[in-house]
Motif scaffolding. Sequence first.
Motif, PDB file in Angstrom:
ATOM      1  N   LYS A   6       0.832  -1.202   0.000  1.00 12.99           N
ATOM      2  CA  LYS A   6       0.000   0.000   0.000  1.00 12.99           C
ATOM      3  C   LYS A   6       0.876   1.266   0.000  1.00 12.99           C
ATOM      4  CE  LYS A   6      -3.687   2.444   2.280  1.00 12.99           C
ATOM      5  NZ  LYS A   6      -4.140   2.942   3.562  1.00 12.99           N
ATOM      6  N   VAL A  10       0.600   4.035  -2.908  1.00  8.16           N
ATOM      7  CA  VAL A  10       0.145   5.398  -2.629  1.00  8.16           C
ATOM      8  C   VAL A  10       1.185   6.410  -3.062  1.00  8.16           C
ATOM      9  CG1 VAL A  10      -0.397   7.029  -0.792  1.00  8.16           C
ATOM     10  CG2 VAL A  10      -1.400   4.754  -0.754  1.00  8.16           C
ATOM     11  N   ILE A  14       0.831   9.243  -6.043  1.00 11.77           N
ATOM     12  CA  ILE A  14       0.965  10.682  -5.779  1.00 11.77           C
ATOM     13  C   ILE A  14       2.026  11.274  -6.707  1.00 11.77           C
ATOM     14  CG2 ILE A  14       1.722  12.399  -4.080  1.00 11.77           C
ATOM     15  CD1 ILE A  14       0.403  10.743  -1.934  1.00 11.77           C
TER      16      ILE A  14
ATOM     17  N   LEU B  58      -6.507  13.506   1.324  1.00  7.77           N
ATOM     18  CA  LEU B  58      -5.824  12.211   1.245  1.00  7.77           C
ATOM     19  C   LEU B  58      -5.457  11.671   2.625  1.00  7.77           C
ATOM     20  CD1 LEU B  58      -3.333  12.843  -1.722  1.00  7.77           C
ATOM     21  CD2 LEU B  58      -5.473  11.558  -1.782  1.00  7.77           C
ATOM     22  N   ASN B  60      -6.734  10.003   4.961  1.00  5.67           N
ATOM     23  CA  ASN B  60      -7.033   8.624   5.357  1.00  5.67           C
ATOM     24  C   ASN B  60      -6.439   7.604   4.394  1.00  5.67           C
ATOM     25  OD1 ASN B  60      -8.515   9.497   7.587  1.00  5.67           O
ATOM     26  ND2 ASN B  60     -10.307   9.882   6.276  1.00  5.67           N
ATOM     27  N   VAL B  61      -5.867   8.074   3.302  1.00  9.25           N
ATOM     28  CA  VAL B  61      -5.305   7.163   2.300  1.00  9.25           C
ATOM     29  C   VAL B  61      -3.801   6.986   2.510  1.00  9.25           C
ATOM     30  CG1 VAL B  61      -5.079   6.739  -0.174  1.00  9.25           C
ATOM     31  CG2 VAL B  61      -7.029   8.034   0.695  1.00  9.25           C
ATOM     32  N   ILE B  62      -3.140   8.073   2.885  1.00  8.19           N
ATOM     33  CA  ILE B  62      -1.678   8.032   2.986  1.00  8.19           C
ATOM     34  C   ILE B  62      -1.259   7.262   4.245  1.00  8.19           C
ATOM     35  CG2 ILE B  62       0.396   9.430   3.271  1.00  8.19           C
ATOM     36  CD1 ILE B  62      -1.082  11.701   1.832  1.00  8.19           C
TER      37      ILE B  62
END
Lengths: 182, 204
Positions: A6, A10, A14, B58, B60-62
């Motif tokens: 993950k 991520v 980005i 972002l 809660n995603v990172i």
Amino acid sequence: MKDNIKMVLVLTSIALMSALVLTGVYEFTAPIIEGHAQEAIARSISEVLGQIEDMEVLEIEGKEVYKAYRNGELVAAVITEASGYGGAIQVMVGMNLEEEKILHVNVLEHRETPGIGTVIEEENFTKRFAGLAFKDSYRQDVDIISGATVSTRAVITAVERAVEFIQKHLGDEIQLENRGDL
Amino acid sequence: MSLLNIFKNGLWNEHPIFRLLLGMCPVLAVTTTAENGLAMGLATTFVLVSSEIVISLLRNVIPARVRIPSFIVVIATFVTIVDYTMMAFAPAIAESLSIFIPLIVVNCLILGRNEAFASRNTTLRSIMDALGMGVGFTWGLVILAAVRELLGTGEVFGFTILGEWFPTWNVMVLPPGAFISLGVILALLNQLIIWREQRIQGVK
């Protein structure tokens, strides 16, 4: 393990998004920025050479030389640099090749100390070069400004380099043209 | 804390320059003229608002372990956008701020607010925080720059304020002038705060 994947995913997404956005911004602004640079050079050329005709841009040893005619006489401008107090100082020198004289000197870019080294931009200093012959010694004939020795001397060095450069590369051309006149 | 209080927080209570002493590099370096100070303040505000919006969306995603690199990439993206846009549409200001625009990336105010606020709050609250901090940073820069420009050249925003009679203090627009003015302003503000506290205690 799942966490690691993950993390990679991520950060990669980005970075990808960022690259995409920046590509767009760059494509959009690059031509405008390039236009400003060209305009600045064109403005400076008309400052150092005055009213000119038939301008040609020559590429010599990676430098651009702007060659043109003013009142039928061959003139040229070139950008040279020398180190001043805060880094490189860029100077554009306009010359009359037939009379072998300097027409005008323009300081383009510098990072000299505000209020001290910035005198090099002023007309009061740059006009000291106007009318000097190629064979003159600028170190002797151009007065430096006290308090700004390093900055003013750097401009003198840059002008010397410009004159040497033009004499070395365009010197033949003048002789050829003069012979044609005879 | 209400939205309005989040905004007001950056204006004074946690003022980035005068109370938190964050982002000292641009504060000291570009405040030579009020115009430069204003431009730097606005550029920083833009980066602050945009990055806090993205980071709060972002948040809660990172994953926590890669949050700093993620924040830096987002911040650097917006800084580069500002850099190119200024070079294209405000070349004179871009030239006088030169290297300090790309250096907004390492302004600890921006990373600090993203880490401390945007990564833990909703987008709306983050926008208010970014606006408050940005406006606070901008007025701080303009005040400091105006003082330096006035004493160093007799002008503010390019308009002559002090006439010929004033012997301009060139040192104020040089690097030492930044430290001198910031130090004096900080001392005055701290004294004001002490006086105010004493008055409040006296009333009680």
